[in-house]
Design an enzyme around this catalytic site. Structure first.
Site: not given
Ligand SMILES: NC(=O)c1ccc[n+]([C@@H]2O[C@H](COP(=O)([O-])OP(=O)(O)OC[C@H]3O[C@@H](n4cnc5c(N)ncnc54)[C@H](O)[C@@H]3O)[C@@H](O)[C@H]2O)c1
Length: 251
Positions: A144, A157
């Site tokens: 991130s 986080y």
């Molecule tokens: N969206 C953003 O702005 C952003 C920014 C930086 C980093 N991220 C990172 O990107 C990644 C994806 O995030 P996103 O925004 O797509 O979120 P999201 O919530 O849309 O998707 C995350 C997915 O991970 C799954 N998940 C959660 N816990 C789990 C577990 N214990 N085992 C297996 N699957 C699990 C959820 O069910 C979901 O389908 C994360 O690691 C997040 O920290 C997101």
């Protein structure tokens, strides 16, 4: 973005939603065989349906990445299905409640670390064992912008994502001579369910404004960077912590 992933076997955790699903769509559209792993069978079935519409060769696996036995079984299932594992995207992650450190709770710390840090470690451990056996592979971890910047109120986080960067770089050095490349992408703010379900519409505007580009990222823009790091085009990249954040961390 166009890459040839024909016959490459790709595993994506958290692949049923948001950035993971965007990555799965991108890899499928470039010919890869894609396994998505996530928590709920229902969400996985829906995502697999979407991916099959792109003519993707896809399987869905239920796996909680914080449970070692489930992670080991997930990797075993991919290898049983397709004989190898070329690319792993360790993307599953959760947000933490926003509180200053004095008001944080132990159960929130344990929950966030279990998924965001332990989950990435467990996945890398199982994936590396398979990639060592086959003599190569590429891992891309979803870090991130908060792997290098802080966000007041989001200490767990932030700490988990700083740690993902450390894990990525250490493993990259350990495996640099083994044909296995390990990198991480550091997205800025993208309007996925993780973000939209956590913050108010006003806060979403603020999240857009932290970027020099003054807009949110699109999931496809993150998927492009993941594909680059997973591809042979990045053959000299390992231990790279790649910002994809509209200039946020350049400021
Ligand atoms: N969206 C953003 O702005 C952003 C920014 C930086 C980093 N991220 C990172 O990107 C990644 C994806 O995030 P996103 O925004 O797509 O979120 P999201 O919530 O849309 O998707 C995350 C997915 O991970 C799954 N998940 C959660 N816990 C789990 C577990 N214990 N085992 C297996 N699957 C699990 C959820 O069910 C979901 O389908 C994360 O690691 C997040 O920290 C997101």
């Amino acid at each position: 973005m166009s890459f040839d992933f024909s016959n490459k076997v790709v595993l994506i955790t958290g692949g049923a939603s948001g950035l993971g699903l965007a990555c799965a769509q991108a890899f499928c559209s470039q010919g890869a065989k894609v396994a998505i792993a996530d928590l709920s069978q229902e969400a996985i079935d829906k995502a697999v349906d979407t991916l099959q519409q792109l003519n993707g060769e896809v399987i869905g696996l239920v796996c909680n990445v914080s449970q070692a036995n489930q992670v080991d079984e997930m990797v075993t299932s991919v290898v049983e299905q397709w004989g190898r594992l070329d690319i792993a995207v360790n993307n599953a992650g959760i947000s933490s409640p926003l509180n200053p450190v004095a008001k944080t709770q132990e159960e929130d710390f344990d929950r966030v670390m279990a998924v965001n840090l332990k989950g990435v470690w467990l996945c890398m451990r199982a994936e590396l064992q398979q990639m060592e056996k086959q003599g190569g592979g590429a891992i891309v971890n979803m870090a991130s912008a908060l792997s290098t910047r802080v966000f007041a109120g989001g200490s767990f986080y932030v700490a988990s994502k700083f740690a993902v960067a450390g894990l990525t770089r250490t493993a990259a050095v350990e495996y640099a001579e083994s044909g296995i490349r390990i990198n991480a992408v550091c997205p800025g703010n993208v309007a996925t369910p993780l973000v939209v379900n956590t913050v108010s519409p006003e806060m979403l505007k603020e999240l857009a404004n932290v970027h020099a580009m003054k807009r949110l990222g699109e999931p496809e823009e993150i998927a492009s960077a993941v594909m680059f790091l997973a591809s042979d085009a990045a053959s000299f990249n390992t231990g790279t912590i790649l910002p994809v954040d509209g200039g946020w961390t350049a400021q």
